[in-house]
Design a protein around this motif. Structure first.
Motif, PDB file in Angstrom:
ATOM      1  N   GLN A   1       0.840  -1.192   0.000  1.00 34.52           N
ATOM      2  CA  GLN A   1       0.000   0.000   0.000  1.00 34.52           C
ATOM      3  C   GLN A   1       0.879   1.247   0.000  1.00 34.52           C
ATOM      4  O   GLN A   1       1.860   1.316   0.737  1.00 34.52           O
ATOM      5  CB  GLN A   1      -0.886   0.052   1.257  1.00 34.52           C
ATOM      6  CG  GLN A   1      -1.917  -1.035   1.344  1.00 34.52           C
ATOM      7  CD  GLN A   1      -2.729  -0.956   2.615  1.00 34.52           C
ATOM      8  OE1 GLN A   1      -3.892  -1.316   2.633  1.00 34.52           O
ATOM      9  NE2 GLN A   1      -2.120  -0.496   3.696  1.00 34.52           N
TER      10      GLN A   1
ATOM     11  N   VAL B   1       0.319   5.028   1.003  1.00 34.27           N
ATOM     12  CA  VAL B   1      -0.647   5.902   1.661  1.00 34.27           C
ATOM     13  C   VAL B   1      -0.099   7.319   1.694  1.00 34.27           C
ATOM     14  O   VAL B   1       0.971   7.558   2.267  1.00 34.27           O
ATOM     15  CB  VAL B   1      -0.959   5.418   3.099  1.00 34.27           C
ATOM     16  CG1 VAL B   1      -1.901   6.390   3.796  1.00 34.27           C
ATOM     17  CG2 VAL B   1      -1.553   4.011   3.068  1.00 34.27           C
TER      18      VAL B   1
ATOM     19  N   HIS C   1      -3.858   4.554  -1.211  1.00 31.43           N
ATOM     20  CA  HIS C   1      -4.863   5.133  -0.318  1.00 31.43           C
ATOM     21  C   HIS C   1      -4.528   6.597  -0.089  1.00 31.43           C
ATOM     22  O   HIS C   1      -3.379   6.930   0.229  1.00 31.43           O
ATOM     23  CB  HIS C   1      -4.889   4.394   1.035  1.00 31.43           C
ATOM     24  CG  HIS C   1      -5.548   3.053   0.977  1.00 31.43           C
ATOM     25  ND1 HIS C   1      -4.911   1.943   0.451  1.00 31.43           N
ATOM     26  CD2 HIS C   1      -6.767   2.632   1.375  1.00 31.43           C
ATOM     27  CE1 HIS C   1      -5.730   0.899   0.538  1.00 31.43           C
ATOM     28  NE2 HIS C   1      -6.851   1.283   1.087  1.00 31.43           N
TER      29      HIS C   1
ATOM     30  N   THR D   1      -8.046   4.451  -3.364  1.00 29.09           N
ATOM     31  CA  THR D   1      -9.120   4.541  -2.384  1.00 29.09           C
ATOM     32  C   THR D   1      -8.960   5.810  -1.566  1.00 29.09           C
ATOM     33  O   THR D   1      -7.866   6.138  -1.124  1.00 29.09           O
ATOM     34  CB  THR D   1      -9.107   3.319  -1.439  1.00 29.09           C
ATOM     35  OG1 THR D   1      -9.181   2.125  -2.215  1.00 29.09           O
ATOM     36  CG2 THR D   1     -10.287   3.370  -0.469  1.00 29.09           C
ATOM     37  N   TRP D   2     -10.076   6.524  -1.377  1.00 32.71           N
ATOM     38  CA  TRP D   2     -10.065   7.732  -0.544  1.00 32.71           C
ATOM     39  C   TRP D   2     -10.648   7.432   0.837  1.00 32.71           C
ATOM     40  O   TRP D   2     -11.696   6.779   0.953  1.00 32.71           O
ATOM     41  CB  TRP D   2     -10.885   8.844  -1.196  1.00 32.71           C
ATOM     42  CG  TRP D   2     -10.132   9.584  -2.258  1.00 32.71           C
ATOM     43  CD1 TRP D   2      -9.454  10.753  -2.124  1.00 32.71           C
ATOM     44  CD2 TRP D   2      -9.961   9.188  -3.629  1.00 32.71           C
ATOM     45  NE1 TRP D   2      -8.867  11.118  -3.309  1.00 32.71           N
ATOM     46  CE2 TRP D   2      -9.162  10.171  -4.257  1.00 32.71           C
ATOM     47  CE3 TRP D   2     -10.384   8.094  -4.385  1.00 32.71           C
ATOM     48  CZ2 TRP D   2      -8.797  10.108  -5.598  1.00 32.71           C
ATOM     49  CZ3 TRP D   2     -10.024   8.025  -5.722  1.00 32.71           C
ATOM     50  CH2 TRP D   2      -9.243   9.015  -6.307  1.00 32.71           C
TER      51      TRP D   2
ATOM     52  N   VAL E   1      -7.532   2.961   6.827  1.00 32.30           N
ATOM     53  CA  VAL E   1      -6.627   2.235   5.925  1.00 32.30           C
ATOM     54  C   VAL E   1      -6.311   0.875   6.525  1.00 32.30           C
ATOM     55  O   VAL E   1      -5.984   0.781   7.713  1.00 32.30           O
ATOM     56  CB  VAL E   1      -5.321   3.026   5.713  1.00 32.30           C
ATOM     57  CG1 VAL E   1      -4.366   2.252   4.811  1.00 32.30           C
ATOM     58  CG2 VAL E   1      -5.616   4.398   5.120  1.00 32.30           C
TER      59      VAL E   1
END
Length: 496
Positions: free
Chosen positions: A177, A179, A209, A250-251, A258
């Motif tokens: 991920q 972020v 994210h 993804t928001w 998350v």
């Protein structure tokens, strides 16, 4: 113990203050031996102060690049009678008619008493109706400030190189991920995703994210990142979409949303400077630390509708964080403490301890406690902090020293390294090599000059090269790329 304190105080971000102001309600182990610059060879695609305050000489000599003009002091009003009283007459010295937001903030102080600066900043920046970040695009030349990703594509590309190098150091996990917290227009992430496409194995492992509270910023990010036919672009309630190259984005509104069971790279570029802070001031009369608060201005000479006041003694917040404050100070000596940033730092460190990963925090700041840096910026100019709240950005210089210490206090598998100057970090990542690579392909002197000017802005010590710093939170088994010049803090570590 410290972790529980920081988590608690961040949740209780509203004060219920009595007249005494004392009650609170609320070695780079990469699989290969390539240097950072070798990645580029794969051809990336295109205060209140008074006379007794101690002034730090180095602090005074550092130019504040946030905006033009002179920074404004945080001036306190000392009310000898009571912090809550009705004015006896209508005051005519105000600079402008009161705004609806100022009425709202006054109502808070009437009901709950003076609010902490932490609460004030939260309201000013993220109030759903009046918050500065919530309803307009504040970035770039047309906004109130310009961030590094908007200055040059070189910045985002170097962060992309850091992501790939760190992923290799982690052993190339199949799922990763990325972020980003406070992604602005999405420019940084767009440059990262564009420039790392050549690293196919890395590209196939990632998902993105974005931690974003502003509905306006989310719309801009969707337009910049997603495939133009993605339905999420036109629907605010859709929080998942895909880039033209099939990367899932993804928001989320906060970091807690998350997933925490996947190796993660955390990016925070000019995020921590916008987080709320508490301000504490040493009182000689009390021989203790008091807190600076925001109250309705009921004085006759006030220019604005709110004012800064000092609590009449230590607040519960002061007592809770006293171990983070100097043991004593001169009368009026002031300290800023970003508890929200410390809590997020520890949250990131705990996630890295659990699932692996690393974090990169880039911001302007100092490797020491910050005394007085809170400023308001409107149209690239410094303005008074209490001048029309909600119409100007509020930001502070980041205390990297305390971030590093709070991460190490957890005593888990994570650690914090740095900070190092942004210019040095970017050069270690290969920005000069990339500058030459792009420059050879440009077909005009104008484009080349623009590229060089952006490079100089990012790395020149007289620009952003030294005022902006970089710190990483990572697994202790990783020696992260970009930090070969980072200091060691053996004495500090012995004290933790």
């Amino acid at each position: 113990m410290f972790r529980s304190i920081t988590q608690r105080v961040i949740r209780n971000n509203c004060y219920k203050q009595s007249n005494s102001c004392s009650n609170i309600s609320s070695s780079f182990k990469v699989v290969t031996t390539r240097s950072a610059s070798s990645f580029i060879n794969k051809s990336l695609p295109y205060t209140t102060t008074n006379e007794n305050d101690i002034k730090d000489k180095n602090e005074e000599e550092v130019k504040d690049h946030r905006a033009k003009g002179k920074g404004r002091e945080l001036l306190l009003s000392f009310d000898k009678s009571s912090l809550a009283q009705f004015p006896k007459q209508v005051f005519k010295n105000r600079k402008y008619p009161i705004t609806d937001f100022e009425k709202y903030l006054q109502d808070i102080t009437k009901v709950r008493g003076p609010m902490s600066i932490d609460t004030f900043i939260r309201e000013v920046l993220t109030n759903p109706k009046y918050g500065y970040y919530m309803n307009k695009d504040v970035f770039g030349k047309g906004g109130d400030f310009i961030t590094a990703p908007e200055i040059s594509q070189l910045f985002g590309e170097m962060i992309g190189i850091w992501c790939v190098a760190t992923w290799e150091a982690m052993g190339k996990p199949k799922k990763l991920q990325i972020v980003e917290m406070g992604p602005g227009r999405g420019t940084l992430m767009k440059d990262i995703l564009r420039s790392t496409k050549v690293f196919k194995e890395f590209y196939e492992s990632i998902s993105v994210h974005l931690v974003e509270a502003s509905p306006t910023n989310k719309k801009t990010q969707k337009n910049n990142l997603l495939y133009f036919k993605d339905k999420a672009i036109n629907y605010d309630h859709k929080t998942i979409g895909e880039t033209p190259n099939g990367i899932k984005v993804t928001w989320v509104n906060k970091l807690e949303e998350v997933p925490s069971d996947v190796p993660t790279l955390f990016l925070a570029q000019e995020f921590f400077d916008a987080l709320p802070i508490h301000v504490f001031r040493f009182s000689r009369d009390k021989n203790d630390w008091c807190e600076v608060l925001v109250d309705e201005d009921i004085t006759q000479h006030g220019e604005y509708y709110l004012r800064f006041v000092q609590s009449k003694g230590p607040t519960l917040m002061t007592t809770a964080v006293k171990h983070l404050l100097p043991e004593f100070g001169l009368d009026g000596y002031q300290v800023e403490l970003g508890l929200a940033g410390l809590a997020i730092s520890q949250q990131i460190a705990n996630r890295i301890d659990k699932s692996g990963g690393a974090a990169l925090i880039i911001d302007y700041g100092y490797d020491k406690i910050v005394k007085s840096s809170l400023q308001a910026i409107r149209d690239h100019q410094f303005v008074d902090i209490l001048d029309k709240p909600g119409t100007a950005d509020l930001s502070v210089w980041v205390d990297f020293q305390t971030i590093r210490k709070t991460v190490k206090l957890l005593k888990n598998k994570s650690t914090a390294i740095g900070p190092v100057d942004q210019g040095i970090f970017l050069k270690e990542m290969g920005i000069e090599h990339r500058l030459a690579q792009i420059g050879r392909k440009l077909d005009s002197n104008e484009k080349f000059e623009e590229l060089v000017m952006g490079y100089k802005k990012l790395v020149d010590p007289k620009e952003m090269g030294t005022t902006y710093k970089v710190i990483t939170i990572c697994d202790k088994n990783i020696t992260p790329v970009g930090f070969s010049t980072a200091k060691t803090y053996d004495d500090e570590d012995l004290m933790i």
